[in-house]
Design a protein around this motif. Sequence first.
Motif, PDB file in Angstrom:
ATOM      1  N   TRP A 222      -2.414   9.380 -36.412  1.00  0.00           N
ATOM      2  CA  TRP A 222      -2.662   8.214 -35.576  1.00  0.00           C
ATOM      3  C   TRP A 222      -2.035   6.997 -36.228  1.00  0.00           C
ATOM      4  O   TRP A 222      -2.085   6.807 -37.448  1.00  0.00           O
ATOM      5  CB  TRP A 222      -4.156   7.967 -35.394  1.00  0.00           C
ATOM      6  CG  TRP A 222      -4.397   6.771 -34.520  1.00  0.00           C
ATOM      7  CD1 TRP A 222      -4.487   6.769 -33.165  1.00  0.00           C
ATOM      8  CD2 TRP A 222      -4.512   5.413 -34.940  1.00  0.00           C
ATOM      9  NE1 TRP A 222      -4.646   5.480 -32.700  1.00  0.00           N
ATOM     10  CE2 TRP A 222      -4.658   4.622 -33.784  1.00  0.00           C
ATOM     11  CE3 TRP A 222      -4.475   4.771 -36.171  1.00  0.00           C
ATOM     12  CZ2 TRP A 222      -4.804   3.233 -33.812  1.00  0.00           C
ATOM     13  CZ3 TRP A 222      -4.606   3.390 -36.215  1.00  0.00           C
ATOM     14  CH2 TRP A 222      -4.778   2.640 -35.048  1.00  0.00           C
ATOM     15  N   HIS A 223      -1.465   6.142 -35.408  1.00  0.00           N
ATOM     16  CA  HIS A 223      -1.037   4.797 -35.808  1.00  0.00           C
ATOM     17  C   HIS A 223      -0.950   3.990 -34.527  1.00  0.00           C
ATOM     18  O   HIS A 223      -0.645   4.548 -33.466  1.00  0.00           O
ATOM     19  CB  HIS A 223       0.320   4.828 -36.515  1.00  0.00           C
ATOM     20  CG  HIS A 223       0.647   3.521 -37.163  1.00  0.00           C
ATOM     21  ND1 HIS A 223       1.256   2.502 -36.484  1.00  0.00           N
ATOM     22  CD2 HIS A 223       0.431   3.072 -38.424  1.00  0.00           C
ATOM     23  CE1 HIS A 223       1.405   1.458 -37.307  1.00  0.00           C
ATOM     24  NE2 HIS A 223       0.910   1.783 -38.486  1.00  0.00           N
ATOM     25  N   ASP A 224      -1.218   2.691 -34.616  1.00  0.00           N
ATOM     26  CA  ASP A 224      -1.167   1.905 -33.383  1.00  0.00           C
ATOM     27  C   ASP A 224       0.251   1.772 -32.828  1.00  0.00           C
ATOM     28  O   ASP A 224       0.430   1.391 -31.675  1.00  0.00           O
ATOM     29  CB  ASP A 224      -1.836   0.542 -33.549  1.00  0.00           C
ATOM     30  CG  ASP A 224      -1.213  -0.328 -34.615  1.00  0.00           C
ATOM     31  OD1 ASP A 224      -0.238   0.087 -35.264  1.00  0.00           O
ATOM     32  OD2 ASP A 224      -1.713  -1.457 -34.802  1.00  0.00           O
ATOM     33  N   ALA A 225       1.270   2.145 -33.609  1.00  0.00           N
ATOM     34  CA  ALA A 225       2.650   2.128 -33.118  1.00  0.00           C
ATOM     35  C   ALA A 225       3.042   3.457 -32.473  1.00  0.00           C
ATOM     36  O   ALA A 225       4.160   3.593 -31.980  1.00  0.00           O
ATOM     37  CB  ALA A 225       3.611   1.813 -34.259  1.00  0.00           C
TER      38      ALA A 225
ATOM     39  N   ALA B 123      -6.528  13.108 -39.975  1.00  0.00           N
ATOM     40  CA  ALA B 123      -7.496  13.026 -38.876  1.00  0.00           C
ATOM     41  C   ALA B 123      -6.899  13.409 -37.528  1.00  0.00           C
ATOM     42  O   ALA B 123      -7.626  13.697 -36.589  1.00  0.00           O
ATOM     43  CB  ALA B 123      -8.079  11.617 -38.796  1.00  0.00           C
ATOM     44  N   GLY B 124      -5.582  13.397 -37.423  1.00  0.00           N
ATOM     45  CA  GLY B 124      -4.944  13.757 -36.157  1.00  0.00           C
ATOM     46  C   GLY B 124      -4.637  12.542 -35.307  1.00  0.00           C
ATOM     47  O   GLY B 124      -4.791  11.400 -35.736  1.00  0.00           O
ATOM     48  N   PRO B 125      -4.217  12.758 -34.062  1.00  0.00           N
ATOM     49  CA  PRO B 125      -3.696  11.669 -33.235  1.00  0.00           C
ATOM     50  C   PRO B 125      -4.733  10.726 -32.616  1.00  0.00           C
ATOM     51  O   PRO B 125      -4.367   9.795 -31.919  1.00  0.00           O
ATOM     52  CB  PRO B 125      -2.909  12.398 -32.142  1.00  0.00           C
ATOM     53  CG  PRO B 125      -3.525  13.742 -32.056  1.00  0.00           C
ATOM     54  CD  PRO B 125      -4.016  14.068 -33.440  1.00  0.00           C
ATOM     55  N   THR B 126      -6.011  10.945 -32.888  1.00  0.00           N
ATOM     56  CA  THR B 126      -7.045  10.051 -32.380  1.00  0.00           C
ATOM     57  C   THR B 126      -7.542   9.181 -33.525  1.00  0.00           C
ATOM     58  O   THR B 126      -7.885   9.684 -34.598  1.00  0.00           O
ATOM     59  CB  THR B 126      -8.221  10.850 -31.785  1.00  0.00           C
ATOM     60  OG1 THR B 126      -7.709  11.698 -30.753  1.00  0.00           O
ATOM     61  CG2 THR B 126      -9.285   9.934 -31.223  1.00  0.00           C
TER      62      THR B 126
END
Length: 193
Positions: free
Chosen positions: A102-105, A56-59
């Motif tokens: 994407w990851h919250d880290a 999905a990419g960085p979002t």
Amino acid sequence: MDTTDLRAAASECATHLGALVAADWTTPIPDMEWTVAQAVAHVCDTVLWYATDFAAGPTELSTMDLAVRPSTPPSDLVRTLTTFTEVLARTVDGSRPGDRGWHDAGSPDASGVIAMATDELLIHTADAATGLATPFTPSPALASKVLARLFPEAPPGHAPWATLLWANGRQALGDVPRRGKWQWHCAPLTVDV
């Protein structure tokens, strides 16, 4: 890290867990709120999430609920683990240089998402193995690669697996106390590990 490392980790984990499918996977894991089956189902969920998050990419894209059923027979949970790992490997293999997920880290590159998934596989297989009283020790090379990629702050001079367990807050490391809070360094590195 690359998909060769990811597939090697899945193979080591599946071999260990596959030898234990006749055991009672409803057994609680000491010092955790999960049973053995819940830990394995969690790592399956996580690896598939990483595939979708990377694609999905960085979002962030949170449009589905994903949950592997812990009530699934253990042999099918092991098969799910290897299948979902292969989905992530093929997703990364088909990516373009510079793709980020994407990851919250952070926003991991291919090596970061592979390292995170490898860490999840190794640590939660160890959790499940603890619940079944059958210690799991992955190859030192895999543990070393995950440490170098995700935990550059880890203290040197200790065995890689013991250090990776420490880095994930699972145990003390010699005179270094057990970690409470930790975070991966999953964004792209300036050097290839």
